[in-house]
Structure formats: structure tokens, C-alpha cells
Design an enzyme around this catalytic site. Sequence first.
Site, PDB file in Angstrom:
ATOM      1  N   ASN A   5      43.350  36.427  47.212  1.00  0.00           N
ATOM      2  CA  ASN A   5      42.240  36.980  47.984  1.00  0.00           C
ATOM      3  C   ASN A   5      41.402  35.824  48.551  1.00  0.00           C
ATOM      4  O   ASN A   5      40.887  35.001  47.788  1.00  0.00           O
ATOM      5  CB  ASN A   5      41.403  37.870  47.050  1.00  0.00           C
ATOM      6  N   HIS A  48      36.390  34.568  49.779  1.00  0.00           N
ATOM      7  CA  HIS A  48      35.329  33.584  49.562  1.00  0.00           C
ATOM      8  C   HIS A  48      35.512  32.296  50.359  1.00  0.00           C
ATOM      9  O   HIS A  48      34.596  31.483  50.425  1.00  0.00           O
ATOM     10  CB  HIS A  48      35.108  33.363  48.067  1.00  0.00           C
ATOM     11  N   HIS A  64      39.256  41.528  52.022  1.00  0.00           N
ATOM     12  CA  HIS A  64      38.440  42.739  51.910  1.00  0.00           C
ATOM     13  C   HIS A  64      37.461  42.760  53.077  1.00  0.00           C
ATOM     14  O   HIS A  64      36.538  41.929  53.130  1.00  0.00           O
ATOM     15  CB  HIS A  64      37.693  42.726  50.569  1.00  0.00           C
ATOM     16  N   ARG A 120      34.500  44.301  54.370  1.00  0.00           N
ATOM     17  CA  ARG A 120      33.436  45.175  53.867  1.00  0.00           C
ATOM     18  C   ARG A 120      32.633  45.738  55.033  1.00  0.00           C
ATOM     19  O   ARG A 120      32.548  45.117  56.101  1.00  0.00           O
ATOM     20  CB  ARG A 120      32.497  44.395  52.940  1.00  0.00           C
ATOM     21  N   ARG A 173      29.986  40.887  55.112  1.00  0.00           N
ATOM     22  CA  ARG A 173      29.278  39.735  54.521  1.00  0.00           C
ATOM     23  C   ARG A 173      30.160  38.477  54.448  1.00  0.00           C
ATOM     24  O   ARG A 173      29.648  37.385  54.426  1.00  0.00           O
ATOM     25  CB  ARG A 173      28.723  40.074  53.147  1.00  0.00           C
ATOM     26  N   GLU A 195      41.962  45.124  51.648  1.00  0.00           N
ATOM     27  CA  GLU A 195      41.134  45.975  50.776  1.00  0.00           C
ATOM     28  C   GLU A 195      40.079  46.609  51.660  1.00  0.00           C
ATOM     29  O   GLU A 195      39.427  45.906  52.453  1.00  0.00           O
ATOM     30  CB  GLU A 195      40.459  45.139  49.689  1.00  0.00           C
ATOM     31  N   THR A 242      33.106  44.581  43.963  1.00  0.00           N
ATOM     32  CA  THR A 242      33.553  45.952  43.696  1.00  0.00           C
ATOM     33  C   THR A 242      33.249  46.342  42.247  1.00  0.00           C
ATOM     34  O   THR A 242      33.550  45.585  41.324  1.00  0.00           O
ATOM     35  CB  THR A 242      35.081  46.049  43.949  1.00  0.00           C
ATOM     36  N   GLU A 275      46.247  50.095  41.844  1.00  0.00           N
ATOM     37  CA  GLU A 275      45.775  48.780  41.398  1.00  0.00           C
ATOM     38  C   GLU A 275      44.813  49.021  40.252  1.00  0.00           C
ATOM     39  O   GLU A 275      43.729  49.603  40.434  1.00  0.00           O
ATOM     40  CB  GLU A 275      45.068  47.991  42.512  1.00  0.00           C
ATOM     41  N   HIS A 297      40.859  41.959  39.520  1.00  0.00           N
ATOM     42  CA  HIS A 297      39.398  41.853  39.446  1.00  0.00           C
ATOM     43  C   HIS A 297      38.979  41.093  38.211  1.00  0.00           C
ATOM     44  O   HIS A 297      39.234  41.524  37.095  1.00  0.00           O
ATOM     45  CB  HIS A 297      38.662  43.198  39.514  1.00  0.00           C
TER      46      HIS A 297
HETATM   47  N1  PXP Z   1      41.175  43.710  43.548  1.00  0.00           N
HETATM   48  C1  PXP Z   1      40.200  44.392  44.169  1.00  0.00           C
HETATM   49  C2  PXP Z   1      40.425  45.830  44.470  1.00  0.00           C
HETATM   50  C3  PXP Z   1      39.008  43.765  44.556  1.00  0.00           C
HETATM   51  O1  PXP Z   1      38.034  44.469  45.170  1.00  0.00           O
HETATM   52  C4  PXP Z   1      38.850  42.387  44.303  1.00  0.00           C
HETATM   53  C5  PXP Z   1      37.608  41.681  44.764  1.00  0.00           C
HETATM   54  O2  PXP Z   1      37.582  41.647  46.142  1.00  0.00           O
HETATM   55  C6  PXP Z   1      39.908  41.718  43.658  1.00  0.00           C
HETATM   56  C7  PXP Z   1      41.051  42.402  43.270  1.00  0.00           C
HETATM   57  C8  PXP Z   1      39.822  40.264  43.337  1.00  0.00           C
HETATM   58  O3  PXP Z   1      38.851  40.065  42.354  1.00  0.00           O
HETATM   59  P1  PXP Z   1      38.412  38.569  41.970  1.00  0.00           P
HETATM   60  O4  PXP Z   1      37.820  37.983  43.201  1.00  0.00           O
HETATM   61  O5  PXP Z   1      37.457  38.766  40.849  1.00  0.00           O
HETATM   62  O6  PXP Z   1      39.679  37.864  41.562  1.00  0.00           O
END
Ligand code: PXP
Length: 239
Positions: free
Chosen positions: A9, A12, A45, A47, A51, A72, A103, A153, A193
Site C-alpha cells: 500500500n 503514505h 486507497h 479516500r 488526504r 481500496e 480505517t 480481507e 491492517h
Molecule cells: N487493508 C485495508 C483494508 C486498509 O484500509 C489498510 C490501510 O489503508 C491496509 C490494509 C493497510 O494497513 P497498514 O497501512 O496498517 O499496513
Amino acid sequence: MKKVKLGVNIDHVCTVRQARREKNPDPVEAARVALAAGAEMIVMHLRADRRHVQDADVERVRAEVKGMLHLEMAATSEMEKFALKTKPDSVCLVPESPNEVTTQGGIKLSGKNAELERVIKSLSGAGIEVAVFTDPEPEAIRKVHKLGADSIELCTSAYSSSWGKKLQARELERLQLASFLVKELKMGLHAGHGLDYYNVGQVARIEGMDCLNIGYAIISRAVFTGLRSAVAEMKRLMQ
Ligand code: PXP
């Protein structure tokens, strides 16, 4: 044992870029590096408040990067339209509320869930694989299955925050039991997550796990070690 895929992901990377609203760091470059380092999929993601990831980021990654793209998104008609236009390979439908830092758990299911079902059908009909972010609860998993999603998921937040505490074994067991049910329902099994370099191993070794989606821990480590090394190390720990 089957290889567990890693979805990186890159939200960031965009968070840092948005600090100045300049061009760097470029999520397209991040996607290329993550894939070259062994990631099987890029996760973004988009949003409602934009952001971090912007519409153009997803469009550029789709157009300029060869590899699987997993979006996402909240199950809203705005995001549905965007996904139908951008055509990611897969999506994960997530709950979203305006002031959350990240989330907060799996999608909340009511009695009917007609709108969620409609969005799942619409995206599936366009050939996009649909996962739903779900707490490791049998009732929620069965409901999502009935709505027609391809994959679940599993939300690993409770497991991740129990790491090193008394509850850790119980939270891992919840994930294991939930995974067993997902496989019994013949659905794809993803999890994510809060996963990091310490807690990832036990989740990666859950029987039937297809894919882990990890962002924050990888991008945080990348600040010190570089993205290529941060992704490669996560892949190594998932074997
Ligand atoms: N899975 C989902 C559905 C999420 O919303 C997120 C955060 O965007 C992640 C996985 C990844 O989480 P993390 O950034 O804590 O690894």
C-alpha cells in the site's frame, strides 16, 4: 506451501508528497520499485477527502505501471464510478468516516446491505475482483459471502494491537478460525491492517492465506532503508 502474495500500500508515499503538494515522492516510481522488489500488487486507497492519494495518482499508476493494481474504496457511487472508469484489477470495499486517522475495522453490515450488494455486483460485472474488508467474525463473513463478493480481507487491527499482550493468542486464533470459514466458502482470503515486520509471520502462515496488504510499516521502514529493501525484507518474512 502456497506462496502468499504481498500487496504494498503506497498511500503514505502520497501523504509525504501532499505535505508540499509537489511532485515528489512520486507514487508511480514507488509502485515500480515495490514491484521490482517482489511485491505482487500495488494497493492505493482513494479516500473521499483525498488526504493522500489523488484521482490522478491511481490513473497514472494504472496507465504507467505494469502490474496488478488493487484499489481500496468506500462503497459509494462516486468511488464506484471512478473504479469503473479506472479499471483496477481488484478492489477492497472499506468503511470510511471523515475524521478517522485510518480505517476503523471491517465494514459494518446491517440487515439488508442493498447498496453494498449493488456496488459489489456492478464492479464484478465489469470484471473487477471484489473483496470486502471484514472483521474476523463468522456472521459478518457469511453475510459478505451472500452479497456476492469474491474475497474477504480480514481486518488484522485487533491482532496487530494485541501483539506482545495476553490477548495475542486469542486474536490469532480468531483470524485462523475466520480464515477456515472463508476457505470453506471458497472465497479468496486476504488480510491486512497494522501488520509489520514482527507480527506478519504468524498471519502469513495461516492455512489458505492468499494475500497480505501492508502499507504503513513498509513505508515507515523505507524512510531509513529505502523502499526496495523494505519490501524485500517483508517478502522474506512472509515465506
Ligand atoms: N487493508 C485495508 C483494508 C486498509 O484500509 C489498510 C490501510 O489503508 C491496509 C490494509 C493497510 O494497513 P497498514 O497501512 O496498517 O499496513
